[in-house]
Structure formats: C-alpha cells, structure tokens
Design a protein around this motif. Structure first.
Motif, short mmCIF file in Angstrom:
data_model
loop_
_atom_site.label_atom_id
_atom_site.label_comp_id
_atom_site.label_asym_id
_atom_site.label_seq_id
_atom_site.Cartn_x
_atom_site.Cartn_y
_atom_site.Cartn_z
N PHE A 117 1.98 -4.34 4.36
CA PHE A 117 3.11 -3.40 4.31
C PHE A 117 2.62 -2.10 3.69
O PHE A 117 2.07 -2.10 2.58
N ALA A 118 2.80 -0.99 4.41
CA ALA A 118 2.33 0.31 3.94
C ALA A 118 3.47 1.31 3.88
O ALA A 118 4.32 1.37 4.78
N ILE A 119 3.49 2.09 2.81
CA ILE A 119 4.44 3.18 2.65
C ILE A 119 3.66 4.48 2.80
O ILE A 119 2.70 4.72 2.05
N LEU A 120 4.04 5.31 3.75
CA LEU A 120 3.38 6.59 3.97
C LEU A 120 4.32 7.69 3.50
O LEU A 120 5.35 7.97 4.14
N ASP A 121 4.00 8.30 2.35
CA ASP A 121 4.89 9.27 1.73
C ASP A 121 4.56 10.69 2.22
O ASP A 121 3.63 11.32 1.71
N GLU A 122 5.31 11.16 3.18
CA GLU A 122 5.16 12.51 3.73
C GLU A 122 3.70 12.81 4.06
O GLU A 122 3.16 13.86 3.67
N ALA A 139 3.51 -3.91 8.83
CA ALA A 139 4.80 -3.23 8.70
C ALA A 139 4.61 -1.90 7.98
O ALA A 139 3.74 -1.75 7.12
N LEU A 140 5.46 -0.94 8.34
CA LEU A 140 5.36 0.42 7.80
C LEU A 140 6.71 0.94 7.33
O LEU A 140 7.75 0.63 7.94
N MET A 141 6.68 1.75 6.28
CA MET A 141 7.81 2.60 5.93
C MET A 141 7.28 4.02 5.90
O MET A 141 6.45 4.36 5.05
N ILE A 142 7.72 4.85 6.84
CA ILE A 142 7.24 6.22 6.92
C ILE A 142 8.30 7.15 6.33
O ILE A 142 9.42 7.24 6.84
N ILE A 143 7.94 7.81 5.23
CA ILE A 143 8.84 8.77 4.59
C ILE A 143 8.49 10.15 5.13
O ILE A 143 7.34 10.58 5.03
N PHE A 172 0.85 -1.19 0.00
CA PHE A 172 0.00 0.00 0.00
C PHE A 172 0.88 1.24 0.00
O PHE A 172 1.91 1.27 0.68
N LEU A 173 0.47 2.25 -0.76
CA LEU A 173 1.18 3.53 -0.77
C LEU A 173 0.20 4.65 -0.49
O LEU A 173 -0.82 4.79 -1.20
N SER A 174 0.49 5.46 0.52
CA SER A 174 -0.29 6.65 0.81
C SER A 174 0.37 7.82 0.09
O SER A 174 1.56 8.10 0.29
N PHE A 175 -0.41 8.51 -0.76
CA PHE A 175 0.17 9.55 -1.61
C PHE A 175 0.44 10.85 -0.84
O PHE A 175 -0.32 11.24 0.03
N GLN A 176 1.52 11.51 -1.24
CA GLN A 176 1.84 12.81 -0.67
C GLN A 176 0.81 13.86 -1.10
O GLN A 176 0.45 14.74 -0.33
#
Length: 258
Positions: free
Chosen positions: A176-181, A208-212, A95-99
């Motif tokens: 797994f989620a990526i949170l982009d700013e 799991a998370l990747m927080i940008i 998953f990607l959360s958009f900026q």
C-alpha cells in the motif's frame, strides 16, 4: 524479486481500513472522523482544497509522531496499527512518497535502497540482482544511471527528486503506497514519466495506492477505482473515477458547504 509483506496482506481483500479517525497537530484538530476502506489492488484518489487535511491523513496513516490520533483506528492487513511506529508500518508494507523529499548527504541512492530493501524483507539482498533490478526501474523513469551512486536527492532537480520517490516505490514494492502530491512542481514531460512509473507499480494486481493530488493531470493515464473529497478535515464525498472528472470541470466549491 517478489516481496511479501510481514503480515501476508496480499491475500486479503480489505487492505486498509480507517475508522472514524480524528487527528490533532499540537492543539489543533485537523481530521475529524475520517473513514474509508482501500482493498488490495485498488487505486484511490484523495482530493480537496488547500488546508483540507490531505497530507495530514497521509502522515497519520504512516504513523508520523507529529500527528496525534485522538480517536478512531487504523487497520492494515487486518491488524490494528494505530499505535505502531512508522518503521513497523513500513516493514509491514506501507509506504509514503513525500511531497518535498529530503536531501541526505553521504548516503548514496543505491545504498539507501539496498538497505531499505533488506530492512523490508529481513533478508540480505544480493548485489548483482539488486543492481539489475535498479537499472530496470531507472530505465522506466528515464533516470540517468549515474544518479544511483549520487548522494540521496543532493543536487537533484525537483523532477529528479520525485522520480527518486517513485524509484523507491518500484524497488521496495509495498502493498500500500500513499503518493502525496507527487505531481506538484513537475512539468508536463516529468508528469508523464512519473505516471509511467506508477502504472508499472499498478501491474501488481495486489498493489494498492492512495494518490493525494490537487489536479487530474497525473491521473489521466492511470486506472482509478475510487475518489474522495476532503474538506475542513472531513470526508465530504466519495465516488468513482467520474468524481475526479467532475472536480476537474467544476472545482471544489459545491463540497465546501457540506
């Protein structure tokens, strides 16, 4: 509702492995040999100065075709996903959360979420149970219930758009989620609300998370297991949560010469 991803990744410790990834956008090389591993249940933070390549890494991990992998591999749940589509990765639990979330006229937020859930699970989602779960998630994010029936992001404030992104995170339950700013453009109160939504997601021990992010404010109330610094397309430092504190106090200058 419990969602298991297609490949049963919740049973694996090593969830995401990025192996010497090089990414180009048109004729420009943005990422150069990036490598990292995220285990199930871990929260990683990716920091770095403007133009370092942080968002590029997020889009490349999700399979955005604008970002061409020149070398290296991406493994998710034990499988090589380097050549798979963004839709396949989403169904698998990424998953990607958009900026900058897009506005989609004619598509209600609730309708979008229900359809996405059905695509994600491969099963029909019962209306009553869905609305109950949606109301609960919106309450966590202090969202007016009327937003559920409004067109996706149309006329939403910047803060409401970011809440709608976290609402997707809570409803779709990716592994797994990526949170982009996600914190960019938010006032202090909105950051606290979004952080509460992320903490709710972290309650799943396998999530799991990747927080940008550029700053540590959104991380103040979150559990952080690892932090990385990206500069000029290369991963120049990795460490624990103490690395976030060091960057908050001293900035990125000491990493730029590496």
């Amino acid at each position: 509702m419990t969602i298991r991803d297609q490949w049963g990744s919740s049973m694996l410790k090593e969830l995401l492995k990025v192996d010497r990834l090089t990414v180009r956008v048109e004729d420009r090389e943005i990422l150069r040999g990036v490598g990292l591993t995220v285990n199930a249940g871990e929260t990683h933070v990716l920091m770095g100065p403007n133009g370092a390549g942080k968002s590029t890494l997020g889009y490349a991990l999700m399979g955005d075709p604008r970002y061409a992998v020149g070398a290296g591999k991406i493994f998710f749940a034990g499988r090589d996903v380097t050549e798979t589509s963004a839709a396949q990765r989403a169904k698998a639990g990424m998953f990607l959360s958009f900026q900058a979330p897009l506005e989609v006229p004619g598509l209600a937020l609730s309708g979008f979420l229900r359809t996405a859930l059905e695509q994600r699970t491969g099963e029909r989602v019962k209306f009553g149970a869905f609305r109950k779960d949606l109301a609960k998630a919106m309450e966590v994010l202090h969202m007016d219930p009327s937003y559920a029936d409004r067109d996706l992001n149309v006329g939403f404030s910047g803060g409401e758009k970011k809440k709608a992104e976290i609402l997707q995170l809570l409803m779709l339950k990716p592994s797994f989620a990526i949170l982009d700013e996600t914190d960019s453009g938010l006032d202090v109160d909105a950051v606290h609300v979004v952080s509460a939504g992320i903490r709710e997601y972290q309650k799943d021990e396998n999530a799991a998370l990747m927080i940008i992010t550029h700053n540590a404010r959104i991380l103040e109330s979150l559990r952080v297991d690892a932090a990385h610094v990206l500069a000029r397309g290369r991963l120049v430092a990795s460490g624990g949560a103490e690395l976030v504190d060091e960057i908050g106090a001293r900035g990125f200058e000491r990493f730029l010469g590496r």
